[in-house]
Motif scaffolding. Structure first.
Motif, PDB file in Angstrom:
ATOM      1  N   ARG A   1      61.912  82.499  80.863  1.00 44.42           N
ATOM      2  CA  ARG A   1      60.915  82.272  82.003  1.00 44.42           C
ATOM      3  C   ARG A   1      60.794  83.490  82.415  1.00 44.42           C
ATOM      4  O   ARG A   1      59.534  83.356  83.425  1.00 44.42           O
ATOM      5  N   ASP A   2      60.522  84.820  80.867  1.00 38.57           N
ATOM      6  CA  ASP A   2      59.380  85.762  81.356  1.00 38.57           C
ATOM      7  C   ASP A   2      58.383  85.988  80.237  1.00 38.57           C
ATOM      8  O   ASP A   2      58.802  85.897  79.192  1.00 38.57           O
ATOM      9  N   LEU A   3      57.516  85.159  80.633  1.00 40.35           N
ATOM     10  CA  LEU A   3      56.788  85.220  79.440  1.00 40.35           C
ATOM     11  C   LEU A   3      55.825  86.031  79.160  1.00 40.35           C
ATOM     12  O   LEU A   3      54.988  85.928  77.941  1.00 40.35           O
ATOM     13  N   SER A   4      55.997  87.442  79.720  1.00 42.82           N
ATOM     14  CA  SER A   4      55.299  88.651  79.302  1.00 42.82           C
ATOM     15  C   SER A   4      56.535  88.730  77.976  1.00 42.82           C
ATOM     16  O   SER A   4      55.988  90.208  77.185  1.00 42.82           O
ATOM     17  N   LEU A   5      57.697  88.681  77.732  1.00 41.22           N
ATOM     18  CA  LEU A   5      58.153  88.876  76.889  1.00 41.22           C
ATOM     19  C   LEU A   5      58.295  87.852  75.448  1.00 41.22           C
ATOM     20  O   LEU A   5      57.158  87.135  75.372  1.00 41.22           O
ATOM     21  N   PRO A   6      58.019  89.084  74.432  1.00 46.94           N
ATOM     22  CA  PRO A   6      57.684  88.318  73.352  1.00 46.94           C
ATOM     23  C   PRO A   6      58.445  86.929  73.300  1.00 46.94           C
ATOM     24  O   PRO A   6      58.986  86.319  73.723  1.00 46.94           O
ATOM     25  N   GLY A   7      57.806  85.703  72.690  1.00 44.47           N
ATOM     26  CA  GLY A   7      58.352  84.407  72.111  1.00 44.47           C
ATOM     27  C   GLY A   7      58.621  84.497  70.701  1.00 44.47           C
ATOM     28  O   GLY A   7      58.773  85.517  69.930  1.00 44.47           O
ATOM     29  N   PRO A   8      58.989  83.173  70.270  1.00 44.87           N
ATOM     30  CA  PRO A   8      58.625  82.248  71.381  1.00 44.87           C
ATOM     31  C   PRO A   8      60.097  82.019  72.009  1.00 44.87           C
ATOM     32  O   PRO A   8      61.163  82.812  72.219  1.00 44.87           O
ATOM     33  N   SER A   9      60.339  80.663  72.750  1.00 47.70           N
ATOM     34  CA  SER A   9      61.010  80.574  73.756  1.00 47.70           C
ATOM     35  C   SER A   9      63.119  80.309  72.601  1.00 47.70           C
ATOM     36  O   SER A   9      62.639  79.883  71.560  1.00 47.70           O
ATOM     37  N   PRO A  10      64.249  81.229  73.463  1.00 41.59           N
ATOM     38  CA  PRO A  10      65.188  81.119  72.981  1.00 41.59           C
ATOM     39  C   PRO A  10      65.939  79.960  72.147  1.00 41.59           C
ATOM     40  O   PRO A  10      65.588  78.660  73.101  1.00 41.59           O
ATOM     41  N   THR A  11      66.732  79.720  71.319  1.00 44.13           N
ATOM     42  CA  THR A  11      67.552  78.462  70.826  1.00 44.13           C
ATOM     43  C   THR A  11      68.460  79.663  70.383  1.00 44.13           C
ATOM     44  O   THR A  11      68.616  80.566  69.803  1.00 44.13           O
ATOM     45  N   LEU A  12      69.629  78.964  70.482  1.00 46.24           N
ATOM     46  CA  LEU A  12      70.868  78.887  69.059  1.00 46.24           C
ATOM     47  C   LEU A  12      70.738  78.878  68.040  1.00 46.24           C
ATOM     48  O   LEU A  12      71.848  79.692  67.712  1.00 46.24           O
ATOM     49  N   GLU A  13      70.199  77.873  67.201  1.00 44.78           N
ATOM     50  CA  GLU A  13      69.656  78.315  66.689  1.00 44.78           C
ATOM     51  C   GLU A  13      69.305  79.474  65.866  1.00 44.78           C
ATOM     52  O   GLU A  13      69.450  80.352  64.483  1.00 44.78           O
ATOM     53  N   ALA A  14      67.824  80.065  66.500  1.00 43.19           N
ATOM     54  CA  ALA A  14      67.663  81.456  66.199  1.00 43.19           C
ATOM     55  C   ALA A  14      69.022  82.342  66.281  1.00 43.19           C
ATOM     56  O   ALA A  14      68.483  83.399  65.709  1.00 43.19           O
ATOM     57  N   ALA A  15      69.584  82.340  67.505  1.00 46.09           N
ATOM     58  CA  ALA A  15      70.178  83.102  68.096  1.00 46.09           C
ATOM     59  C   ALA A  15      71.254  83.319  66.481  1.00 46.09           C
ATOM     60  O   ALA A  15      71.576  84.786  65.992  1.00 46.09           O
ATOM     61  N   ALA A  16      71.512  82.546  65.822  1.00 46.92           N
ATOM     62  CA  ALA A  16      73.133  82.159  65.583  1.00 46.92           C
ATOM     63  C   ALA A  16      72.399  82.868  63.765  1.00 46.92           C
ATOM     64  O   ALA A  16      72.410  83.911  62.913  1.00 46.92           O
ATOM     65  N   ARG A  17      71.129  82.688  63.574  1.00 39.32           N
ATOM     66  CA  ARG A  17      70.049  82.848  62.116  1.00 39.32           C
ATOM     67  C   ARG A  17      70.166  84.388  62.370  1.00 39.32           C
ATOM     68  O   ARG A  17      70.165  85.314  61.247  1.00 39.32           O
ATOM     69  N   ALA A  18      70.188  85.060  63.476  1.00 40.90           N
ATOM     70  CA  ALA A  18      69.404  86.233  63.090  1.00 40.90           C
ATOM     71  C   ALA A  18      70.580  87.244  63.024  1.00 40.90           C
ATOM     72  O   ALA A  18      70.414  88.560  62.551  1.00 40.90           O
ATOM     73  N   LYS A  19      71.841  86.887  63.087  1.00 36.59           N
ATOM     74  CA  LYS A  19      73.258  87.691  62.716  1.00 36.59           C
ATOM     75  C   LYS A  19      73.765  86.630  61.622  1.00 36.59           C
ATOM     76  O   LYS A  19      74.811  86.811  60.645  1.00 36.59           O
ATOM     77  N   GLY A  20      72.952  86.046  60.660  1.00 41.48           N
ATOM     78  CA  GLY A  20      73.416  85.996  59.205  1.00 41.48           C
ATOM     79  C   GLY A  20      74.091  84.651  59.644  1.00 41.48           C
ATOM     80  O   GLY A  20      74.659  84.350  58.653  1.00 41.48           O
ATOM     81  N   LEU A  21      73.957  83.945  60.164  1.00 38.82           N
ATOM     82  CA  LEU A  21      75.410  83.043  60.611  1.00 38.82           C
ATOM     83  C   LEU A  21      75.063  81.461  60.028  1.00 38.82           C
ATOM     84  O   LEU A  21      73.569  81.563  60.461  1.00 38.82           O
ATOM     85  N   PRO A  22      75.937  81.008  59.896  1.00 39.25           N
ATOM     86  CA  PRO A  22      75.494  79.546  58.856  1.00 39.25           C
ATOM     87  C   PRO A  22      74.752  78.104  59.828  1.00 39.25           C
ATOM     88  O   PRO A  22      75.280  78.588  61.692  1.00 39.25           O
ATOM     89  N   ILE A  23      73.931  77.515  60.218  1.00 36.18           N
ATOM     90  CA  ILE A  23      73.430  76.776  60.820  1.00 36.18           C
ATOM     91  C   ILE A  23      74.404  75.278  60.727  1.00 36.18           C
ATOM     92  O   ILE A  23      73.940  74.715  60.138  1.00 36.18           O
ATOM     93  N   PRO A  24      75.105  74.578  61.602  1.00 31.58           N
ATOM     94  CA  PRO A  24      75.563  73.393  61.389  1.00 31.58           C
ATOM     95  C   PRO A  24      74.721  72.592  61.407  1.00 31.58           C
ATOM     96  O   PRO A  24      73.644  72.097  61.698  1.00 31.58           O
ATOM     97  N   VAL A  25      75.198  71.207  59.992  1.00 33.12           N
ATOM     98  CA  VAL A  25      74.266  70.630  59.816  1.00 33.12           C
ATOM     99  C   VAL A  25      74.233  69.807  61.839  1.00 33.12           C
ATOM    100  O   VAL A  25      74.495  69.473  62.716  1.00 33.12           O
ATOM    101  N   ASN A  26      72.730  68.211  62.054  1.00 28.34           N
ATOM    102  CA  ASN A  26      73.530  67.633  62.987  1.00 28.34           C
ATOM    103  C   ASN A  26      73.437  66.649  63.135  1.00 28.34           C
ATOM    104  O   ASN A  26      73.462  65.648  61.416  1.00 28.34           O
ATOM    105  N   ALA A  27      73.602  66.117  64.182  1.00 25.69           N
ATOM    106  CA  ALA A  27      74.591  64.656  63.688  1.00 25.69           C
ATOM    107  C   ALA A  27      73.128  63.645  63.469  1.00 25.69           C
ATOM    108  O   ALA A  27      71.977  63.772  63.745  1.00 25.69           O
TER     109      ALA A  27
END
Length: 299
Positions: A264-290
């Motif tokens: 919403r606020d493009l003055s904030l650093p990018g890129p746009s948020p994703t759930l995968e990035a949020a999980a990686r930031a916590k060192g969590l595994p990313i499930p495979v896609n269907a």
């Protein structure tokens, strides 16, 4: 790692206590006016009408994203935008030619986005059309190019339509057109089954990622396309989501959630948020896609 109870909550939305609020999905449709190959005997206006009717039946808001260069030679194309507008469905910018920022660079990308604003404003009328969806969801691997585009979009008053749920529906549209051409009803039936299975699996995946990375549901933004198989399947898809416990919300409402702040606020650093990035930031595994349908189906 989520406990068994937390994961059960993520997948079912229920617990032993009071009922949890229904998780919400905001539906978005890329590639207006014309997505994918048109099956034999198909009609772009009929595809749009079927999708709009299913949305109305299920009281599901939706947001469309226009590529002004798509469907330019199809006489049915103007009817698509007219029907979308008549249904009071909003529309945003997906660039004129569906360019990939990664391959064309910031200057060409921004020029193509600007070129799209004329047909976009004409189609939207008085509606707010300053929402942007990156083609291929690609914001580029070059931070300088990414930041240049974000700064330019910010100056023009855009927000980003980030995506947090997707099951690759575009691949079924391609396969469906091939199978219609071959009149292979058995293969079409198999596509119907695999489409709904993939949608269910990816919805569970998004909820599990959100629960593990954020500790809660978010309003999920679903990426779809204005394709022929989507039109065929949308009534069943929306029913599936309802039976899974989801409700439907509008994109602008969904992205008021704090998770989407950088979209919403493009003055904030990018890129746009994703759930995968949020999980990686916590060192969590990313499930495979269907799995997507094989390219050999009806080939």
């Amino acid at each position: 790692m989520a406990t068994a109870g937390v994961l059960a909550l993520a997948l079912t939305g229920t617990s032993g206590g009071a009922a949890a609020p229904r998780p919400q999905i905001a539906l978005t449709f890329d590639d207006l006016r014309a997505h994918g190959p048109l099956p034999a005997g198909g009609d772009r206006a009929a595809i749009a009408a079927e999708i709009i009717a299913a949305l109305a039946t299920h009281h599901a808001p939706a947001f469309g994203f226009l590529n002004g260069g798509f469907g330019a030679g199809d006489p049915a194309s103007p009817k698509v935008l007219a029907a979308w507008h008549a249904a009071r469905l909003p529309i945003g910018n997906h660039t004129f030619s569906h360019l990939n920022l990664e391959t064309v660079g910031a200057a060409a990308f921004l020029a193509d986005a600007k070129r799209n604003e004329g047909p976009l404003a004409a189609a939207a009328g008085a509606q707010d059309w300053r929402w942007f969806r990156y083609p291929f969801l690609s914001e580029g691997s070059d931070p300088a190019a990414r930041d240049t585009v974000r700064a330019a979009l910010r100056r023009e008053g855009y927000r980003i339509a980030a995506v947090t749920m997707s099951f690759g529906d575009y691949a079924w549209n391609d396969a469906y057109a091939r199978c219609v051409g071959k009149r292979d009803e058995a293969a079409i039936g198999a596509l119907e089954t695999s489409y709904l299975a993939a949608a269910r699996a990816q919805a569970l995946r998004s909820r599990a990622l959100a629960q593990r990375a954020l500790g809660r549901d978010i309003p999920y933004v679903l990426l779809m396309h204005l394709g022929a198989f989507d039109a065929r399947m949308l009534p069943r898809l929306l029913t599936l989501y309802e039976t899974m416990g989801f409700g439907f919300t509008a994109l602008p409402s969904a992205e008021t959630d704090p998770f989407y702040a950088a979209a919403r606020d493009l003055s904030l650093p990018g890129p746009s948020p994703t759930l995968e990035a949020a999980a990686r930031a916590k060192g969590l595994p990313i499930p495979v896609n269907a799995a997507l349908p094989a390219a050999t189906i009806c080939a």
